[in-house]
Design a protein around this motif. Structure first.
Motif, PDB file in Angstrom:
ATOM      1  N   HIS A 136       0.828  -1.201   0.000  1.00  0.00           N
ATOM      2  CA  HIS A 136       0.000   0.000   0.000  1.00  0.00           C
ATOM      3  C   HIS A 136       0.863   1.252   0.000  1.00  0.00           C
ATOM      4  O   HIS A 136       1.823   1.359   0.752  1.00  0.00           O
ATOM      5  N   ARG A 173      -3.074  -7.739  -0.104  1.00  0.00           N
ATOM      6  CA  ARG A 173      -2.343  -7.281  -1.279  1.00  0.00           C
ATOM      7  C   ARG A 173      -0.988  -7.973  -1.437  1.00  0.00           C
ATOM      8  O   ARG A 173      -0.472  -8.092  -2.539  1.00  0.00           O
ATOM      9  N   SER A 196      -6.386  -5.530   1.492  1.00  0.00           N
ATOM     10  CA  SER A 196      -6.895  -4.888   0.281  1.00  0.00           C
ATOM     11  C   SER A 196      -8.293  -4.357   0.575  1.00  0.00           C
ATOM     12  O   SER A 196      -9.284  -5.080   0.477  1.00  0.00           O
ATOM     13  N   VAL A 214      -5.618  -9.372  -6.900  1.00  0.00           N
ATOM     14  CA  VAL A 214      -5.308  -8.007  -7.300  1.00  0.00           C
ATOM     15  C   VAL A 214      -4.517  -8.099  -8.599  1.00  0.00           C
ATOM     16  O   VAL A 214      -3.449  -8.724  -8.636  1.00  0.00           O
ATOM     17  N   ARG A 242      -9.391  -5.268  -8.723  1.00  0.00           N
ATOM     18  CA  ARG A 242      -9.497  -6.104  -7.536  1.00  0.00           C
ATOM     19  C   ARG A 242     -10.792  -6.895  -7.597  1.00  0.00           C
ATOM     20  O   ARG A 242     -11.858  -6.341  -7.874  1.00  0.00           O
TER      21      ARG A 242
END
Length: 641
Positions: free
Chosen positions: A184, A330, A339, A474, A485
């Motif tokens: 992220h 993720r 996510s 993802v 996603r």
């Protein structure tokens, strides 16, 4: 060195000058004490003052030298990564600028390939900065070795590695960021929701590092229906036309979802790290909360856990309250890399799989951190629907004359609200795969609804077996620029793991728990057209099946076709409107703009449009539906990111 030609002449001159100054001052440090002794006979106090000033200058010069060397190291690593991926520094695809002090990268995910590690005690001002460098040419990354090597935490401008993974031999986050998804970006709302730390506000207290995170939030929502839940959507309360609040708009705003987080971490030995993470906001309502004067919402726990990570065994353990392991991720199976959608609404998205609850999580990774296996033992809570029955605080009167106990109200320091009877925790397993492109997960859960049915002098316990499976992915369509996603979960008795909070189970007329089938799914497209703008679009869906029984003319259970829905379409109708929810869908688009960003943090504004629809199971008089349109606006200040 292959990448040295990409470093600016100013950077090299700057480093050379500091190296010269550092050498001179270091030499002075050797002779300084002798001079101080010579002058001590004349003016001992003045000599000590001079010595202290000299030491302070040496420390300051060492700090500046360390910062310059770190800047050079990051630039070399970043440009090696750019060459490995076929782009040159300075081209549109690289997002790297070679200057001596440009270490505060704003393009986020690309920066993961520039993260590095250093030796010492974690404090650049006092730790040792001379370390052995080891270049992993297969990954375009620099790593250091040594018993004290640890992730960089470089003060106010340098982005640190996600420190809950305490590997020193190699940086897991950087390595698996090569899947094109990457960790992220800390300033994105998805990272904020997951509990991202700051890259400012980093302090060292001996061997322990403290890292601050969080933001100040001011959010509002305007809806064409009155649902008194603020920016937290409670879709099952969306009114049908028989209620007057269906026919009126509603505006509500609050700062209650402002957040603060703190992580403490320390190295146990050369291969293991211990960390603790706290995250809190004001989302709870206290007994004194009112919407007319004080708006005094209560401080509440969002996440509170400890984690142990061992790079020798590739083993990770987590204990405490965190995002459920069912929550899509993720990267690998890593805390604070969930996510989560970039939406303003604090309930995120209809159909989103999540919970925050107590858990004991065991994770092992293989194949150089590409394959991850996880097992989590998590707190269970069965959400019952008792339509048709008489439910008196968890004691349900059955048509057979017996009673079923499904929950009890909290006592002591807990709320006076139902806590379900549970015989065992939920058991969750997950496998995650991070190849060279994308992130993929598969997962399963077991849940055990439990109650007791009794009459005077006799009774029996009943336990059902529920559970399901699903997965997520993802897909970095354009790495770090455009991603898709997808996530989903299906099974029986797992409705509470979706944002809509559809029921897990109902009861037979004889009292045994009956798990209700459910499905939940989400899909989204997220774009980052510039480092300052995020644009997103999501669709979410969650549905529950029917489970019902009829006994001696009575109707019971969830979605029973004998229930009356005749009054659902007429305002203030006295006819029935049972209308058990069959499904909820939501479609939403929005954007975030970070219009201020610097050493002082990040200031961003967001806007979101959302449309939700709720459909009910058909009964006598049909199956009603309702919808709601919303506009969300938000301002956030992130002082630590």
């Amino acid at each position: 060195m292959r990448s040295s030609r990409f470093i600016s002449a100013a950077t090299l001159r700057h480093a050379r000058n500091w190296l010269f100054v550092g050498t001179v001052l270091a030499s002075g440090a050797v002779f300084g004490p002798a001079c101080g002794v010579a002058h001590a006979a004349e003016d001992e106090s003045a000599s000590l003052d001079v010595l202290e000033q000299q030491m302070a200058r040496i420390q300051a010069e060492q700090r500046e030298l360390a910062k310059t060397m770190l800047s050079m190291q990051k630039q070399i690593a970043a440009h090696r990564a750019a060459l490995m991926h076929g782009s040159k520094p300075g081209t549109p695809g690289s997002h790297h600028t070679l200057t001596a002090h440009n270490t505060a990268h704003t393009t986020a995910p690309e920066d993961s390939r520039g993260w590095s590690e250093h030796g010492g005690d974690g404090d650049m001002g006092t730790g040792t900065t001379t370390t052995a460098m080891n270049t992993h040419t297969g990954h375009g990354l620099h790593h250091v070795t040594g018993p004290d090597a640890q992730p960089v935490f470089s003060g106010t401008t340098d982005r640190e590695v996600d420190s809950v993974i305490g590997h020193r031999a190699e940086d897991i986050i950087s390595r698996i960021a090569e899947n094109g998804v990457g960790p992220h970006a800390r300033e994105t709302v998805g990272a904020q929701a997951a509990g991202a730390l700051g890259d400012h506000g980093i302090f060292h207290m001996g061997p322990v590092t403290l890292i601050l995170g969080g933001f100040l939030d001011a959010s509002t929502v305007l809806a064409n229906r009155h649902v008194a839940s603020g920016t937290f959507n409670y879709w099952q309360d969306m009114p049908y036309p028989n209620e007057s609040r269906y026919h009126t708009n509603n505006f509500e705003g609050s700062a209650r979802y402002s957040r603060i987080s703190l992580m403490a971490r320390g190295n146990v030995d050369a291969h293991s790290t211990i960390s603790g993470f706290y995250e809190m906001d004001f989302g709870a309502g206290a007994a004194t909360t009112d919407a007319y004067e004080s708006n005094s919402y209560a401080f509440r726990m969002r996440q509170l856990y400890m984690a142990y990570d061992n790079s020798d065994w590739n083993f990770h353990f987590l204990a405490g309250q965190a995002w459920s392991m069912l929550t899509p991720g993720r990267i690998g199976i890593i805390p604070r890399q969930e996510s989560l959608p970039e939406t303003i609404e604090s309930s995120m998205l209809a159909g989103q799989t999540w919970a925050r609850q107590l858990q004991f999580r065991f994770v092992k990774d293989f194949l150089q951190h590409r394959l991850w296996l996880g097992l989590s033992i998590e707190n269970s809570a069965t959400l019952y629907d008792t339509t048709g029955f008489t439910n008196n605080d968890g004691t349900v009167t059955l048509p057979t004359g017996r009673t079923a106990t499904i929950s009890s109200n909290g006592t002591g320091l807990t709320n006076d609200a139902p806590f379900s009877n549970e015989i065992a925790p939920d058991v969750i397993a997950k496998v995650a795969w991070d190849p060279s492109w994308g992130h993929y997960e598969a997962e399963g859960i077991l849940h055990f609804p439990h109650d007791r049915v009794a009459s005077v002098g006799t009774g029996r316990n009943n336990t059902a077996i529920a559970g399901g499976g699903g997965g997520s992915m993802v897909l970095p369509i354009i790495p770090h620029k455009l991603e898709m996603r997808l996530a989903g979960l299906a099974g029986v008795g797992i409705g509470r793991y979706g944002s809509v909070l559809l029921p897990d189970a109902t009861l037979k007329s004889t009292g045994e728990p009956v798990p209700i089938p459910s499905v939940q799914t989400t899909g989204g497209i997220i774009a980052h057209p510039t480092p300052l703008v995020d644009v997103y679009g999501y669709f979410g869906y969650q549905a529950a099946g029917r489970r019902y029984s009829n006994y001696e003319g009575g109707s019971y259970g969830y979605g029973n076709p004998n229930y009356s829905n005749a009054g659902c379409e007429v305002e203030l109708s006295t006819l029935g409107c049972t209308a058990n929810t069959r499904s909820v869908m939501e479609a939403t688009v929005g954007a975030w703009y970070r219009f201020l960003k610097g050493k002082y943090g990040t200031v961003e504004a967001g806007a979101q449009l959302a449309y939700s629809r709720r459909d009910a199971w058909k009964g006598q008089g049909g199956g009603p539906d309702t919808s709601m349109s919303q506009i969300f606006l938000d301002f956030r200040y992130l002082p630590f990111q």
